[in-house]
Scaffold this motif. Structure first.
Motif, PDB file in Angstrom:
ATOM      1  N   PHE A   3       6.618 -11.315 -12.359  1.00 27.79           N
ATOM      2  CA  PHE A   3       5.341 -10.674 -13.830  1.00 27.79           C
ATOM      3  C   PHE A   3       3.798 -10.981 -12.463  1.00 27.79           C
ATOM      4  CE2 PHE A   3       1.640 -10.799 -15.647  1.00 27.79           C
ATOM      5  CZ  PHE A   3       2.224 -10.026 -17.022  1.00 27.79           C
ATOM      6  N   SER A   4       3.680 -11.869 -11.592  1.00 32.94           N
ATOM      7  CA  SER A   4       2.745 -11.495 -10.243  1.00 32.94           C
ATOM      8  C   SER A   4       2.815 -10.045  -9.789  1.00 32.94           C
ATOM      9  CB  SER A   4       2.095 -13.022  -9.398  1.00 32.94           C
ATOM     10  OG  SER A   4       2.083 -13.190 -10.650  1.00 32.94           O
ATOM     11  N   SER A   5       4.424  -9.860  -9.223  1.00 32.77           N
ATOM     12  CA  SER A   5       4.966  -9.108  -7.880  1.00 32.77           C
ATOM     13  C   SER A   5       4.420  -7.780  -9.042  1.00 32.77           C
ATOM     14  CB  SER A   5       5.833  -8.969  -7.881  1.00 32.77           C
ATOM     15  OG  SER A   5       6.394  -8.051  -6.531  1.00 32.77           O
ATOM     16  N   LYS A   6       4.804  -7.402 -10.061  1.00 33.23           N
ATOM     17  CA  LYS A   6       4.943  -5.987 -10.568  1.00 33.23           C
ATOM     18  C   LYS A   6       4.192  -5.561 -11.119  1.00 33.23           C
ATOM     19  CE  LYS A   6       9.865  -6.570 -12.815  1.00 33.23           C
ATOM     20  NZ  LYS A   6      10.752  -6.319 -14.358  1.00 33.23           N
ATOM     21  N   ALA A   7       2.554  -6.902 -11.325  1.00 38.33           N
ATOM     22  CA  ALA A   7       1.678  -6.552 -12.019  1.00 38.33           C
ATOM     23  C   ALA A   7       0.670  -6.120 -10.855  1.00 38.33           C
ATOM     24  CB  ALA A   7       0.882  -7.587 -12.135  1.00 38.33           C
ATOM     25  N   ASP A   8       0.915  -6.362  -9.908  1.00 34.96           N
ATOM     26  CA  ASP A   8       0.164  -6.316  -8.178  1.00 34.96           C
ATOM     27  C   ASP A   8       0.250  -4.536  -8.095  1.00 34.96           C
ATOM     28  OD1 ASP A   8      -1.430  -8.733  -8.035  1.00 34.96           O
ATOM     29  OD2 ASP A   8       0.054  -9.052  -6.742  1.00 34.96           O
ATOM     30  N   ALA A   9       1.684  -4.543  -8.328  1.00 38.91           N
ATOM     31  CA  ALA A   9       2.749  -3.603  -7.865  1.00 38.91           C
ATOM     32  C   ALA A   9       1.997  -2.025  -8.866  1.00 38.91           C
ATOM     33  CB  ALA A   9       4.198  -3.186  -7.461  1.00 38.91           C
ATOM     34  N   PHE A  10       2.338  -2.267 -10.260  1.00 42.38           N
ATOM     35  CA  PHE A  10       1.712  -1.505 -10.817  1.00 42.38           C
ATOM     36  C   PHE A  10       0.009  -1.347 -11.261  1.00 42.38           C
ATOM     37  CE2 PHE A  10       0.847  -0.201 -16.004  1.00 42.38           C
ATOM     38  CZ  PHE A  10       1.271   1.060 -15.565  1.00 42.38           C
ATOM     39  N   ILE A  11      -1.041  -1.879 -10.566  1.00 49.02           N
ATOM     40  CA  ILE A  11      -2.130  -2.183 -10.716  1.00 49.02           C
ATOM     41  C   ILE A  11      -2.753  -1.246  -9.293  1.00 49.02           C
ATOM     42  CG2 ILE A  11      -4.594  -3.240  -9.979  1.00 49.02           C
ATOM     43  CD1 ILE A  11      -3.169  -5.304 -12.142  1.00 49.02           C
ATOM     44  N   ALA A  12      -1.789  -1.285  -8.476  1.00 55.77           N
ATOM     45  CA  ALA A  12      -1.593  -0.716  -7.068  1.00 55.77           C
ATOM     46  C   ALA A  12      -2.207   0.901  -6.996  1.00 55.77           C
ATOM     47  CB  ALA A  12      -1.661  -1.754  -5.993  1.00 55.77           C
ATOM     48  N   TRP A  13      -0.606   1.169  -8.252  1.00 55.11           N
ATOM     49  CA  TRP A  13      -0.136   2.248  -8.505  1.00 55.11           C
ATOM     50  C   TRP A  13      -1.493   3.327  -8.739  1.00 55.11           C
ATOM     51  CZ3 TRP A  13       0.345   5.075 -12.950  1.00 55.11           C
ATOM     52  CH2 TRP A  13       0.783   6.418 -13.076  1.00 55.11           C
ATOM     53  N   PHE A  14      -2.159   2.827  -9.587  1.00 48.92           N
ATOM     54  CA  PHE A  14      -4.035   3.170 -10.329  1.00 48.92           C
ATOM     55  C   PHE A  14      -4.369   4.352  -9.779  1.00 48.92           C
ATOM     56  CE2 PHE A  14      -2.031   0.909 -14.187  1.00 48.92           C
ATOM     57  CZ  PHE A  14      -2.391   2.289 -15.353  1.00 48.92           C
ATOM     58  N   ALA A  15      -4.539   3.625  -8.153  1.00 52.03           N
ATOM     59  CA  ALA A  15      -5.718   4.205  -6.953  1.00 52.03           C
ATOM     60  C   ALA A  15      -4.818   5.574  -7.445  1.00 52.03           C
ATOM     61  CB  ALA A  15      -5.983   2.925  -6.562  1.00 52.03           C
ATOM     62  N   PRO A  16      -3.707   6.130  -6.368  1.00 56.00           N
ATOM     63  CA  PRO A  16      -3.487   7.321  -6.214  1.00 56.00           C
ATOM     64  C   PRO A  16      -3.196   8.398  -7.298  1.00 56.00           C
ATOM     65  CG  PRO A  16      -2.108   5.572  -5.577  1.00 56.00           C
ATOM     66  CD  PRO A  16      -3.001   4.872  -6.447  1.00 56.00           C
ATOM     67  N   PHE A  17      -3.255   7.703  -8.362  1.00 59.37           N
ATOM     68  CA  PHE A  17      -2.800   8.501  -9.247  1.00 59.37           C
ATOM     69  C   PHE A  17      -4.330   8.991 -10.210  1.00 59.37           C
ATOM     70  CE2 PHE A  17      -2.323   8.507 -14.529  1.00 59.37           C
ATOM     71  CZ  PHE A  17      -1.579   9.844 -14.594  1.00 59.37           C
ATOM     72  N   PHE A  18      -5.321   7.904 -10.208  1.00 58.91           N
ATOM     73  CA  PHE A  18      -6.487   9.017 -11.056  1.00 58.91           C
ATOM     74  C   PHE A  18      -6.891   9.751  -9.221  1.00 58.91           C
ATOM     75  CE2 PHE A  18      -7.956   4.203 -11.908  1.00 58.91           C
ATOM     76  CZ  PHE A  18      -7.567   5.059 -13.760  1.00 58.91           C
ATOM     77  N   SER A  19      -6.456   9.929  -8.194  1.00 59.36           N
ATOM     78  CA  SER A  19      -6.666  10.604  -6.823  1.00 59.36           C
ATOM     79  C   SER A  19      -5.288  11.801  -7.393  1.00 59.36           C
ATOM     80  CB  SER A  19      -6.104  10.377  -5.436  1.00 59.36           C
ATOM     81  OG  SER A  19      -7.258   9.177  -5.532  1.00 59.36           O
ATOM     82  N   TYR A  20      -4.690  11.543  -7.706  1.00 54.53           N
ATOM     83  CA  TYR A  20      -3.674  12.459  -7.598  1.00 54.53           C
ATOM     84  C   TYR A  20      -4.891  14.108  -9.849  1.00 54.53           C
ATOM     85  CZ  TYR A  20      -0.492  15.651 -11.460  1.00 54.53           C
ATOM     86  OH  TYR A  20      -0.018  15.681 -11.956  1.00 54.53           O
ATOM     87  N   LEU A  21      -5.182  12.966 -10.919  1.00 55.62           N
ATOM     88  CA  LEU A  21      -6.209  13.515 -12.186  1.00 55.62           C
ATOM     89  C   LEU A  21      -6.941  14.545 -11.430  1.00 55.62           C
ATOM     90  CD1 LEU A  21      -5.878  10.532 -14.610  1.00 55.62           C
ATOM     91  CD2 LEU A  21      -4.079  12.458 -14.255  1.00 55.62           C
ATOM     92  N   THR A  22      -7.932  14.319 -10.645  1.00 57.91           N
ATOM     93  CA  THR A  22      -9.244  14.249 -10.369  1.00 57.91           C
ATOM     94  C   THR A  22      -8.636  15.619  -9.781  1.00 57.91           C
ATOM     95  OG1 THR A  22     -10.443  12.252  -9.768  1.00 57.91           O
ATOM     96  CG2 THR A  22     -11.398  14.161  -8.615  1.00 57.91           C
ATOM     97  N   ALA A  23      -7.486  15.981  -8.462  1.00 59.09           N
ATOM     98  CA  ALA A  23      -7.553  16.372  -7.906  1.00 59.09           C
ATOM     99  C   ALA A  23      -6.274  18.148  -8.892  1.00 59.09           C
ATOM    100  CB  ALA A  23      -6.512  15.929  -6.540  1.00 59.09           C
ATOM    101  N   ALA A  24      -6.322  17.466  -9.725  1.00 52.57           N
ATOM    102  CA  ALA A  24      -5.116  18.369 -11.012  1.00 52.57           C
ATOM    103  C   ALA A  24      -6.612  18.197 -11.923  1.00 52.57           C
ATOM    104  CB  ALA A  24      -4.072  17.667 -11.513  1.00 52.57           C
ATOM    105  N   VAL A  25      -7.497  18.108 -12.669  1.00 56.16           N
ATOM    106  CA  VAL A  25      -8.367  18.815 -12.976  1.00 56.16           C
ATOM    107  C   VAL A  25      -9.294  19.343 -12.271  1.00 56.16           C
ATOM    108  CG1 VAL A  25     -10.948  18.315 -14.059  1.00 56.16           C
ATOM    109  CG2 VAL A  25      -9.166  16.423 -14.432  1.00 56.16           C
ATOM    110  N   THR A  26      -9.802  19.189 -10.896  1.00 53.30           N
ATOM    111  CA  THR A  26     -10.002  20.409  -9.421  1.00 53.30           C
ATOM    112  C   THR A  26      -9.252  22.086  -9.759  1.00 53.30           C
ATOM    113  OG1 THR A  26     -11.645  18.198  -9.003  1.00 53.30           O
ATOM    114  CG2 THR A  26     -11.147  21.069  -7.578  1.00 53.30           C
TER     115      THR A  26
END
Length: 229
Positions: A23-46
């Motif tokens: 659970f801890s391993s999957k949670a860390d990986a899932f949370i870590a994925w959000f940072a590049p995803f937010f960058s992607y969303l920002t780039a998409a909006v721009t």
């Protein structure tokens, strides 16, 4: 600007069924994925904003160009309309002038016909002349002219074969006595020489003109009156 692409698909999220380490391993990986995803969303909006602005700018440019083209076309149409009005006015003026000339010609023709019907000579006023002057005898045989320089005379439409007539010329010298008159070849004068015009005066010349049966024209002239006007 190129459209942004997500760097990777989201990882498997943690589940309550997972044991603690998993659970801890999957949670860390899932949370870590959000940072590049937010960058992607920002780039998409721009990217979307940029594309929308480009479409808006292109639309505004096209609208401005269309407005400019319409304004130019309106100006051209206005100029064409003004030219059409000017052409119409000029045509009407020319028509009026033509009608005036026609009326004057008809009046002159009527006067000439009345004069001829009563046996009078028709006056043909040549105005001020010089150079080569051809006098049309069918337009009148009483010739009035002012001479301001050398002149060479000729006569057209003489009498028909085996007919004769007279010509009167009222000639005013406006050259200060320097103008030289040249008469048709063969013109006969008393004493063999044409009279010298009166400087600054008006002379009356009388001519007898005759056409024989071979269409040969004989012209005999004399100065009837000197400096009469």
């Amino acid at each position: 600007m190129a459209a942004p692409d997500p760097s990777s698909a989201p990882p498997t999220p943690p589940s309550r069924l997972d044991d603690g380490p998993a659970f801890s391993s999957k949670a860390d990986a899932f949370i870590a994925w959000f940072a590049p995803f937010f960058s992607y969303l920002t780039a998409a909006v721009t990217y979307i904003q940029t594309q929308v602005q480009a479409v808006v700018d292109a639309g505004l440019d096209n609208a401005a160009q269309n407005a400019a083209d319409a304004q130019a076309a309106a100006g051209t149409a206005s100029n064409a309309a003004d030219e059409a009005v000017e052409a119409r006015d000029e045509t009407e003026s020319l028509r009026d002038d033509a009608q005036d000339y026609r009326d004057q010609a008809q009046a002159a023709a009527a006067q000439a016909a009345a004069a001829q019907a009563n046996g009078w000579e028709v006056v043909q006023d040549l105005g001020t002349v010089n150079g080569s002057v051809a006098v049309d005898l069918s337009a009148g045989t009483y010739i009035v002219a002012s001479i301001d320089d050398d002149v060479t005379w000729s006569f057209t439409n003489p009498p028909p074969d085996e007919a004769a007539g007279g010509i009167t010329m009222e000639l005013t010298d406006a050259s200060g006595g320097t103008a030289v008159h040249t008469w048709p070849a063969g013109t006969k004068w008393p004493g063999g020489a044409a009279p010298t015009p009166t400087s600054g005066g008006t002379d009356l010349l009388a001519f007898a003109i005759r056409t024989d049966d071979a269409s040969a024209v004989t012209l005999v002239g004399t100065r009837a009156l000197e400096n009469v006007l």
